[in-house]
Write a protein that holds these residues in place. Structure first.
Motif, PDB file in Angstrom:
ATOM      1  N   VAL A 130       0.821  -1.221   0.000  1.00 46.85           N
ATOM      2  CA  VAL A 130       0.000   0.000   0.000  1.00 46.85           C
ATOM      3  C   VAL A 130       0.851   1.266   0.000  1.00 46.85           C
ATOM      4  O   VAL A 130       0.524   2.246  -0.678  1.00 46.85           O
ATOM      5  N   HIS A 131       1.991   1.259   0.711  1.00 42.71           N
ATOM      6  CA  HIS A 131       2.854   2.446   0.769  1.00 42.71           C
ATOM      7  C   HIS A 131       3.618   2.652  -0.538  1.00 42.71           C
ATOM      8  O   HIS A 131       4.181   3.730  -0.756  1.00 42.71           O
ATOM      9  N   GLU A 132       3.639   1.632  -1.407  1.00 40.07           N
ATOM     10  CA  GLU A 132       4.309   1.741  -2.703  1.00 40.07           C
ATOM     11  C   GLU A 132       3.356   2.232  -3.793  1.00 40.07           C
ATOM     12  O   GLU A 132       3.794   2.583  -4.884  1.00 40.07           O
ATOM     13  N   LEU A 133       2.064   2.239  -3.485  1.00 34.21           N
ATOM     14  CA  LEU A 133       1.061   2.619  -4.478  1.00 34.21           C
ATOM     15  C   LEU A 133       0.495   4.013  -4.245  1.00 34.21           C
ATOM     16  O   LEU A 133       0.240   4.749  -5.200  1.00 34.21           O
ATOM     17  N   HIS A 194       6.412   2.034  -6.047  1.00 38.89           N
ATOM     18  CA  HIS A 194       7.547   2.842  -5.593  1.00 38.89           C
ATOM     19  C   HIS A 194       8.271   2.100  -4.478  1.00 38.89           C
ATOM     20  O   HIS A 194       7.878   2.160  -3.316  1.00 38.89           O
ATOM     21  N   TYR A 195       9.322   1.401  -4.836  1.00 40.19           N
ATOM     22  CA  TYR A 195      10.041   0.601  -3.842  1.00 40.19           C
ATOM     23  C   TYR A 195      11.008   1.464  -3.043  1.00 40.19           C
ATOM     24  O   TYR A 195      11.602   2.414  -3.564  1.00 40.19           O
ATOM     25  N   ASN A 196      11.182   1.096  -1.780  1.00 39.03           N
ATOM     26  CA  ASN A 196      12.170   1.738  -0.924  1.00 39.03           C
ATOM     27  C   ASN A 196      13.463   0.947  -1.041  1.00 39.03           C
ATOM     28  O   ASN A 196      13.629  -0.100  -0.432  1.00 39.03           O
ATOM     29  N   HIS A 197      14.374   1.448  -1.857  1.00 35.69           N
ATOM     30  CA  HIS A 197      15.594   0.687  -2.147  1.00 35.69           C
ATOM     31  C   HIS A 197      16.557   0.625  -0.974  1.00 35.69           C
ATOM     32  O   HIS A 197      17.530  -0.118  -0.995  1.00 35.69           O
TER      33      HIS A 197
END
Length: 420
Positions: A130-133, A194-197
């Motif tokens: 959900v935090h990536e969308l 949106h990935y947290n790399h």
């Protein structure tokens, strides 16, 4: 990276569209499957077989689902799970007509096992992503509209399902499900995750260590533990609703498929109304009320439903009062589900959210096979369905009232995790 409001809205539109298409076809497929098995086997468990298989698969795959969801890109997991489900549907379509009578259960059970694995990975990955969308301001909107799209599909599915089953038979539902799965796959490919790399997908720990860290986190959050406890009891009792309503109407009251569609649509209408109500309610206010009032309402609603069946109404009055009661149950369920889901997605760190959601989902559904077998015994042995629902409502009301003070205390303690 902060996701813009514009992009969040676009992602919500795609997610809602995908969920509506997938849910509408899946509900019609499940409805057609239940009718086909009931016609072929005459077993009360025809509408509950999926409730036996899905939780067992959830238990067996609990560790890999949670761990893989937190270790690998969510879009890749979703892509693989959809492709596997699509292949399973094609194989199922090729072989289902070679089996008849009780033997229909063989290909059905095999498909439902593969389907349950795929859906388990998909649902957990979507919840954890959900935090990536979307950005944090849009989480409740995403959850509410997603629940609303699923509810709308549930309103349409019974009526459409009965009509299509009567005209085309069950095979049509398989081909429709294949088409819907292809569409959801295409929509997924257009979504941007949106990935947290900075997070390390390869932690160096074993799968068991990762699983234990998820358990440790849940153990630290006592509110989550009590929510799981309540959910186990509610889901056990809800198996009587899911499988009992069709069986009571068709086999005990002998009123055919029509009222089944009305009542199930009523529950979906209530869920849709609850989803829109949650859009209007402030996200950061009244958490205790949004959690506790629905819990207290369930018992009363089950008693009302049992009373409707005992009154031996004619078809018209059964449709009205049964549908109204199911609307109330759906409204209550939507408020509770969205409240819990948003709380977890807002307060659980992303790197462990997959494991927490997998634990919660599996614990919630783990008693459903026992519940299905338990209530199958009573319904199959001609116990009056009205009394079964009333007793369930009384038990649930007493249980909720006893735990009410403990839940209220732990809600206050859990507020420390907000905005951390």
């Amino acid at each position: 990276m902060e996701i813009s409001l514009h992009e969040s809205n676009q992602q919500i539109l795609k997610d809602v569209s995908s969920n509506f298409i997938g849910s509408l076809s899946s509900n019609m497929f499940a409805y057609g499957l239940g009718l086909m098995l009931l016609d072929q086997t005459g077993l009360a468990i025809s509408f509950g077989i999926d409730m036996v298989i899905t939780p067992i698969v959830g238990l067996l795959f609990l560790i890999p689902v949670g761990n893989l969801t937190d270790r690998y890109p969510h879009k890749k997991i979703l892509t693989y799970s959809i492709v596997i489900r699509l292949l399973a549907l094609i194989i199922f379509a090729c072989f289902i007509d070679f089996f008849h009578g009780l033997y229909k259960l063989v290909p059905v059970i095999i498909f439902l096992i593969i389907n349950a694995i795929s859906i388990n990975f998909s649902n957990t990955s979507y919840s954890a992503a959900v935090h990536e969308l979307v950005n944090d301001k849009k989480i409740q909107k995403l959850s509410s509209l997603t629940q609303g799209s699923i509810s709308l599909s549930q309103i349409l599915a019974p009526a459409i399902g009965v009509a299509l089953y009567s005209i085309f038979g069950f095979d049509f539902f398989i081909y429709l499900e294949i088409l819907a799965t292809l569409l959801t796959f295409l929509i997924l490919q257009t979504m941007h995750f949106h990935y947290n790399h900075s997070s390390n997908n390869s932690s160096g720990k074993t799968s068991l260590d990762d699983f234990k860290s998820g358990l440790s986190y849940v153990n630290k959050r006592k509110l989550i533990k009590y929510i799981i406890t309540m959910a186990v009891v509610i889901n056990f009792i809800f198996t009587a609703l899911n499988m009992g309503v069709p069986y009571v109407i068709k086999s005990q009251l002998h009123l055919g498929n029509g009222p089944v569609g009305f009542l199930q649509s009523g529950m979906a209408i209530g869920t849709l109304a609850g989803s829109f109500l949650m859009l209007a309610l402030p996200e950061k206010k009244w958490f205790a009320q949004k959690l506790l009032i629905p819990l207290l309402s369930f018992g009363i609603e089950f008693i009302l439903l049992g009373s409707v069946f005992l009154e031996k109404f004619d078809l018209w009055h059964l449709n009205i009062w049964g549908t109204v009661t199911m609307i109330l149950i759906g409204l209550t369920l939507a408020i509770l589900n969205i409240t819990v889901q948003v709380r977890l997605q807002k307060t659980v760190p992303t790197h462990i959210l997959g494991r927490v959601m997998a634990l919660l989902t599996t614990a919630n559904t783990s008693v459903m096979p026992l519940g299905t077998l338990f209530y199958t015994f009573f319904f199959q042995n001609n116990f009056n369905g009205g009394y079964i629902f009333i007793v369930n409502g009384i038990i649930l009301s007493i249980y909720t009232v006893v735990l009410f003070p403990v839940l209220l205390k732990n809600i206050k303690l859990d507020n420390q995790y907000i905005d951390q």
